[in-house]
Design a protein around this motif. Sequence first.
Motif, mmCIF file in Angstrom:
data_model
loop_
_atom_site.group_PDB
_atom_site.id
_atom_site.type_symbol
_atom_site.label_atom_id
_atom_site.label_comp_id
_atom_site.label_asym_id
_atom_site.label_seq_id
_atom_site.Cartn_x
_atom_site.Cartn_y
_atom_site.Cartn_z
ATOM 1 N N PHE A 1 41.865 41.078 45.902
ATOM 2 C CA PHE A 1 40.697 40.213 45.857
ATOM 3 C C PHE A 1 40.214 40.136 44.414
ATOM 4 C CE2 PHE A 1 35.967 39.727 46.435
ATOM 5 C CZ PHE A 1 36.025 38.404 46.844
ATOM 6 N N PRO A 2 40.424 38.999 43.727
ATOM 7 C CA PRO A 2 40.064 38.917 42.305
ATOM 8 C C PRO A 2 38.579 38.636 42.118
ATOM 9 C CG PRO A 2 41.088 36.867 42.997
ATOM 10 C CD PRO A 2 41.096 37.777 44.210
ATOM 11 N N ILE A 3 37.898 39.477 41.360
ATOM 12 C CA ILE A 3 36.469 39.279 41.091
ATOM 13 C C ILE A 3 36.169 39.689 39.648
ATOM 14 C CG2 ILE A 3 35.704 39.641 43.474
ATOM 15 C CD1 ILE A 3 34.889 42.469 42.693
ATOM 16 N N PHE A 4 35.053 39.178 39.108
ATOM 17 C CA PHE A 4 34.489 39.689 37.860
ATOM 18 C C PHE A 4 33.198 40.404 38.241
ATOM 19 C CE2 PHE A 4 37.394 36.602 36.127
ATOM 20 C CZ PHE A 4 37.787 37.174 34.931
ATOM 21 N N LEU A 5 33.125 41.676 37.921
ATOM 22 C CA LEU A 5 32.090 42.553 38.440
ATOM 23 C C LEU A 5 31.016 42.834 37.397
ATOM 24 C CD1 LEU A 5 31.676 44.185 41.098
ATOM 25 C CD2 LEU A 5 32.842 46.093 39.982
ATOM 26 N N LYS A 6 29.750 42.708 37.780
ATOM 27 C CA LYS A 6 28.642 43.066 36.898
ATOM 28 C C LYS A 6 28.425 44.581 36.951
ATOM 29 C CE LYS A 6 25.968 38.757 37.212
ATOM 30 N NZ LYS A 6 24.665 38.160 37.627
ATOM 31 N N LEU A 7 28.583 45.228 35.803
ATOM 32 C CA LEU A 7 28.392 46.686 35.736
ATOM 33 C C LEU A 7 27.191 47.087 34.897
ATOM 34 C CD1 LEU A 7 32.037 48.066 35.306
ATOM 35 C CD2 LEU A 7 30.646 47.971 37.384
ATOM 36 N N ASP B 1 41.921 51.703 43.866
ATOM 37 C CA ASP B 1 41.208 50.689 44.653
ATOM 38 C C ASP B 1 41.103 49.384 43.874
ATOM 39 O OD1 ASP B 1 40.558 52.422 46.868
ATOM 40 O OD2 ASP B 1 39.119 53.396 45.536
ATOM 41 N N PHE B 2 41.242 49.452 42.561
ATOM 42 C CA PHE B 2 41.206 48.265 41.720
ATOM 43 C C PHE B 2 42.075 48.532 40.499
ATOM 44 C CE2 PHE B 2 37.875 51.004 40.132
ATOM 45 C CZ PHE B 2 37.922 50.863 38.757
ATOM 46 N N PHE B 3 42.491 47.436 39.852
ATOM 47 C CA PHE B 3 43.350 47.542 38.681
ATOM 48 C C PHE B 3 42.683 46.905 37.465
ATOM 49 C CE2 PHE B 3 46.177 47.486 42.357
ATOM 50 C CZ PHE B 3 46.942 48.617 42.129
ATOM 51 N N TYR B 4 43.004 47.435 36.310
ATOM 52 C CA TYR B 4 42.568 46.822 35.063
ATOM 53 C C TYR B 4 43.519 45.674 34.734
ATOM 54 C CZ TYR B 4 39.054 50.187 33.482
ATOM 55 O OH TYR B 4 37.920 50.940 33.343
ATOM 56 N N PRO B 5 42.999 44.451 34.603
ATOM 57 C CA PRO B 5 43.875 43.349 34.216
ATOM 58 C C PRO B 5 44.066 43.308 32.703
ATOM 59 C CG PRO B 5 41.670 42.518 34.520
ATOM 60 C CD PRO B 5 41.625 43.998 34.844
ATOM 61 N N SER B 6 45.056 42.537 32.272
ATOM 62 C CA SER B 6 45.147 42.182 30.859
ATOM 63 C C SER B 6 44.198 41.011 30.641
ATOM 64 C CB SER B 6 46.581 41.775 30.506
ATOM 65 O OG SER B 6 47.451 42.883 30.610
ATOM 66 N N VAL C 1 44.672 38.631 33.770
ATOM 67 C CA VAL C 1 45.992 38.567 34.386
ATOM 68 C C VAL C 1 46.279 39.914 35.038
ATOM 69 C CG1 VAL C 1 48.460 38.202 34.015
ATOM 70 C CG2 VAL C 1 46.794 36.946 32.632
ATOM 71 N N SER C 2 46.657 39.884 36.313
ATOM 72 C CA SER C 2 46.972 41.125 37.019
ATOM 73 C C SER C 2 48.277 40.974 37.803
ATOM 74 C CB SER C 2 45.848 41.491 37.993
ATOM 75 O OG SER C 2 46.212 42.614 38.786
ATOM 76 N N THR C 3 49.042 42.045 37.833
ATOM 77 C CA THR C 3 50.253 42.096 38.665
ATOM 78 C C THR C 3 50.105 43.157 39.760
ATOM 79 O OG1 THR C 3 51.318 43.676 37.169
ATOM 80 C CG2 THR C 3 51.723 41.320 36.762
#
Length: 222
Positions: A4-10, A110-115, A126-128
């Motif tokens: 599930f691709p999201i941009f998260l407010k931290l 649970d989540f990945f760091y994208p490039s 970008v995520s694989t």
Amino acid sequence: MEMFPIFLKLNGRPCLVVGAGSIAAPKIDSLLRAGASLTVVAPHANPKIKGWARTGVLKWLEREFIASDLDGVFLVVTATDAQPVNHAVAETARACSVLCNSVDDPPDCDFFYPSVVRRGDLQIAVSTAGKSPALSQRLREEIDAMLPEDAGPWLDQLGETRAKMLEVLPSGEERKQALHLLARRESCDPAACPVQQTLDRLLTDKLETDNSKYTGRASSTP
């Protein structure tokens, strides 16, 4: 399984990084860039992370990880060079329902760091799903080479124009088309944008109308 691709407010959210060496440093940097309220737990830290701790940018707990470190934490990144430690942190995080990224260990993530390609507020990720970080990196480099360096400032101006447009133009097809035209830089360069010119005229007309109404009310007062 599809991610599930999201941009998260931290911003201001409590986050934890376990580890303070070369593996953890870029993860810490990215969390600080996002405004996280960051705690790092590790018995030792590299000079850069020690410097961040001294200036109060983050809190460093100079010891091994314990389960209570996850109390109240929104997400955790475990980035030590010891896989058993990373796995133990991930297991504890799952038990506490805390989102976890275990570096270079997809099953424990649970989540990945994208490039990411960045131009100001513009971010292209970008995520694989952890299958090939090298491919993510290569695609990031290709996108970075194609994207204009001034895309960030252009986006800032686009955002300001959009806010004005929403104020002046009523919801409908005309506004929708104007917004899409505004996003086409080849036809709406900031130096000579027909949408901007039309918007400036509408704003001027609106200001004159509002002033006229105000003046009329004032003159009718006995």
